[in-house]
Structures are given as C-alpha cells and as structure tokens.
Design a protein around this motif. Structure first.
Motif, PDB file in Angstrom:
ATOM      1  N   VAL A 202      25.712 -12.176  39.092  1.00  0.00           N
ATOM      2  CA  VAL A 202      25.178 -13.395  38.472  1.00  0.00           C
ATOM      3  C   VAL A 202      25.470 -13.424  36.977  1.00  0.00           C
ATOM      4  CG1 VAL A 202      23.023 -14.575  37.850  1.00  0.00           C
ATOM      5  CG2 VAL A 202      23.421 -13.839  40.219  1.00  0.00           C
ATOM      6  N   ASN A 206      27.697 -16.302  35.236  1.00  0.00           N
ATOM      7  CA  ASN A 206      27.120 -17.137  34.177  1.00  0.00           C
ATOM      8  C   ASN A 206      27.914 -17.039  32.884  1.00  0.00           C
ATOM      9  OD1 ASN A 206      25.107 -17.893  35.924  1.00  0.00           O
ATOM     10  ND2 ASN A 206      23.542 -16.560  35.031  1.00  0.00           N
ATOM     11  N   THR A 265      23.697 -17.505  46.098  1.00  0.00           N
ATOM     12  CA  THR A 265      22.522 -17.615  45.222  1.00  0.00           C
ATOM     13  C   THR A 265      21.726 -18.893  45.415  1.00  0.00           C
ATOM     14  OG1 THR A 265      23.704 -18.747  43.431  1.00  0.00           O
ATOM     15  CG2 THR A 265      23.776 -16.323  43.451  1.00  0.00           C
ATOM     16  N   ASP A 267      22.112 -21.362  43.607  1.00  0.00           N
ATOM     17  CA  ASP A 267      21.922 -21.874  42.251  1.00  0.00           C
ATOM     18  C   ASP A 267      22.757 -23.146  42.095  1.00  0.00           C
ATOM     19  OD1 ASP A 267      21.970 -22.421  39.498  1.00  0.00           O
ATOM     20  OD2 ASP A 267      21.790 -20.299  38.981  1.00  0.00           O
ATOM     21  N   GLN A 269      23.767 -24.834  39.649  1.00  0.00           N
ATOM     22  CA  GLN A 269      24.774 -24.894  38.585  1.00  0.00           C
ATOM     23  C   GLN A 269      26.136 -24.417  39.092  1.00  0.00           C
ATOM     24  OE1 GLN A 269      24.328 -22.317  35.176  1.00  0.00           O
ATOM     25  NE2 GLN A 269      23.508 -20.614  36.394  1.00  0.00           N
ATOM     26  N   TYR A 270      26.132 -23.511  40.055  1.00  0.00           N
ATOM     27  CA  TYR A 270      27.400 -23.031  40.614  1.00  0.00           C
ATOM     28  C   TYR A 270      28.041 -24.100  41.499  1.00  0.00           C
ATOM     29  CZ  TYR A 270      25.697 -18.419  39.141  1.00  0.00           C
ATOM     30  OH  TYR A 270      25.225 -17.353  38.417  1.00  0.00           O
TER      31      TYR A 270
END
Length: 402
Positions: A202, A206, A265, A267, A269-270
């Motif tokens: 991660v 990021n 994840t 997530d 944003q990915y």
C-alpha cells in the motif's frame, strides 16, 4: 415506411457487423497457443547448452534464434506461467507436468534480494502453480519470496527500490513496472496473516501514485528518490522515447497494477487511478485503430514506429479486470475485446513458426534498439491471461481466480 425499414436494416447491419468484428474465437486462440507452446518445448530442448545449464527459460528471438535466460532474468517466470495457463485451460496432466518442471527452475529466486522482479519471476510461475494445485511447497516459496522482496522497502522513501544497477544515473531508482510485483506481497498477507507485506504494498502504491504520474495520468518510467529524505531527485523514462514521453508498456503496467490494488484493498482511489490511466490510453490520439500501441505514444516517427503487442496484451488483461469494478465496465470490456481481436488475428505467429512463440511484434526497449519487433515471453503470458479472463467473463466464472 419503405425508407424507414431500409434505414432500420442498415442500422441493424452496422450493429451486427460491429458486434461480429469484436467476436473472438477464444478456444481457437487458446488451441493455437497450445500448439505453439508444444513447438516451444521442443525448441527449448534444442537450444539448451550443456556448458550453460543456468539458461532455463525462453525470453525472445535473437536474429531468429531462441534466446534462453537464467532464472535471475526478470522474464524467467513467464514461460512457466504460460504452461500453467495451458494446464488450467486444458486440464491436461502433461501440461501440468511441464509447468512443474519449468517452475522448479525458477524457485531458487526466492532468496535473490538483488532484484525487485520477484513478482514477475515467482508469482507468475509459482503463484499460478499454487493457485492451481494448492501445493504447500509452492505456498512456502511465495512467502519466502515476499520476505525477500520486502527487504527492498525503505520506509523513508515509502517505496521498494527497483534496480541495483546504473548507479551512475540513479541513487534509488523506482520504476512503474514495480507496481506489478505488489500482488506477491498482497498474496503473502493472505497466506500468512502478516499485515507487514500488505502495508509495504500500500505504501508503495500510494507513493507511486503521488509521484510517478503527470496531470494527464501518463506515467514516467523511472523516478529516483533520495534514500535518506524520500525526496524525488529525477523523473525519467528509460525504455521509452524521452523523459517526458509516455512509454506504452509503462502505461500498461500502471493500469493493470492499480486495478489489482483495488481488488486487494477495495480502496476507491486505486480504482479511480486505474480508470484515469485507462482513459489516457484509450482516448489517446496516437493509439492506432487496431489498438495495439506503438512502443511509445510520443515516438517521433509514428506511424513508422514499432508496435508493442506486449503492452497491448497487458492493457487488455488489465481492462478485463477493471471492467468488473468500474461503472465504465461495458466500454472498457469492449476496448479489451477490440485489442484481443487484433492480437488474435494480426499479431499471432503462423502455426509452427517463431520457434513456438505465440505473439509477434513486441518491443522491449526501442531507444537502445533492444528487442524491437520480436516475440517476447511476457507478451505471450499476458495474452493467455487475457484470453482466459475473457473466457471466464463469458462463462460467468470469476475473472481473477485466486
């Protein structure tokens, strides 16, 4: 009324013609791949040199001759992966036997801490082996490999160092390709329950997302970090045309890598990052009509530049996965289908040719005139992966089978 019927018929014809244009005979393509790989197995045996037993896996053709590489080469795991995919498709014990044989030659890399390419080498070979056999030995190799790869992580930079070579150019280089190696770390956390692997993956994703991308979501190839402060020292492109150009395979690695990170994840944003990269690629004015990109989107002699079928295969495979998660799913899947239609009809080797490679017209590094317009093992790997993902989509099976 007569004209309305004619108009409707024309619209229907155009629609069906477009649909037909995207239709791919997946089984025919996979059967061709199996026949080619049978040829490759014979050619590998011919190419082996008793004086060089370390050469174990096919990489490309060099002046028409099959080039084998040692397990330490970043491409060594792709051919075993091809064999595992054929084992998966056919259910044949003979393909499984060959896959195990070639995978065994790569396992020693689990302790090679001098490279970031652990995912490419180990996860594409041993990882597929574990997925398909649940062999405890393969599980242990994956975990050991992830531990070795984790040793390249620097908490001050937030990323794993990619290359140990070229110290005259970079202090702590990180390449966009490294996104693909994160899947090994995510797998290790699932296999062990140890979240340290997950946290490294991660952090790397990021930090790469923060520093590697331009405002249009194109990616640099190589970033150099200060290992003490984490400051970005350089933003370069090594295998593409120029530092500010968009190297096609680099964009492919990024698209695929962030789709995979979203899977692991959840997530958002990915997901957004992968969608934006996909849009950069698919809407680019220099993407050819057949959607197989030139080696670099900004190469100076387009349309007289080499294509990169390997980038196309990675993009297609990544798009099939991304289509599962994105609201743009239908459009993304249609784009992947169009790429695969081109690859299966215009970029495959004739039966029995190219020493058994499946795809032609890939490019490794055009600026250095290295592996230009040749078959490459990783093109074949991601091509087969994309075919299997499409097959699973159409059959209602999980596209990504962990």
């Amino acid at each position: 009324m007569k004209y309305k019927c004619i108009s409707t018929a024309i619209v229907s014809l155009v629609f069906h013609s477009f649909s037909y244009a995207q239709k791919i005979d997946i089984d025919k393509a996979l059967d061709h791949a199996a026949k080619q790989t049978s040829v490759m197995l014979l050619e590998v045996e011919k190419a082996k040199d008793p004086a060089k037993p370390e050469l174990v896996s096919p990489r490309t053709l060099d002046e028409g001759e099959l080039k084998l590489v040692a397990s330490r080469d970043w491409t060594s795991g792709f051919f075993p992966g091809v064999l595992w995919y054929l084992s998966e498709y056919t259910g044949s014990k003979e393909w499984e036997k060959q896959a195990k044989k070639f995978t065994a030659e790569i396992e020693r890399e689990k302790t090679n801490g001098g490279t970031h390419d652990m995912g490419f080498k180990i996860y594409c070979s041993v990882g597929n082996g574990y997925r398909l056999t649940a062999d405890r030995h393969y599980k242990d190799v994956i975990i050991e490999s992830a531990k070795t790869l984790s040793g390249r992580f620097n908490p001050r930079t937030g990323v794993m160092r990619s290359w140990d070579h070229s110290s005259d150019k970079w202090i702590n280089p990180v390449i966009i390709d490294n996104m693909m190696n994160l899947e090994l770390l995510f797998a290790a956390t699932k296999l062990t329950g140890d979240s340290s692997f997950y946290k490294i993956a991660v952090s790397h994703a990021n930090t790469t997302m923060k520093n590697h991308f331009r405002p249009d979501y194109s990616s640099y190839h190589v970033l150099d970090y200060d290992p003490e402060t984490g400051a970005v020292l350089k933003k370069n492109t090594h295998q593409g045309y120029s530092h500010e150009s968009s190297w096609s395979r680099g964009q492919a690695w990024a698209l695929y890598g962030y789709a995979m990170c979203f899977r692991e994840t959840k997530d958002p944003q990915y997901l957004k990052q992968s969608e934006n990269i996909a849009n950069f690629i698919l809407k680019h004015k220099r993407l050819p009509k057949d959607m197989v990109p030139y080696s670099d989107f900004d190469a100076p002699n387009i349309p007289n530049e080499a294509r990169d079928a390997s980038a196309a295969a990675v993009i297609a495979s990544g798009l099939y996965e991304l289509s599962l998660y994105s609201k743009q799913g239908k459009r993304l899947r249609k784009a992947a289908d169009k790429i695969m239609k081109s690859l299966t009809t215009k970029y495959t080797a004739a039966p029995g040719q190219a020493k058994g490679f499946i795809l032609l017209h890939s490019t490794g590094a055009a600026p250095s005139k290295s592996e230009v317009d040749v078959p490459l093992s990783y093109a074949d790997y991601y091509y087969l992966e994309a075919l299997l993902r499409k097959k699973n989509l159409e059959e209602g099976k999980p596209v990504v089978q962990l």
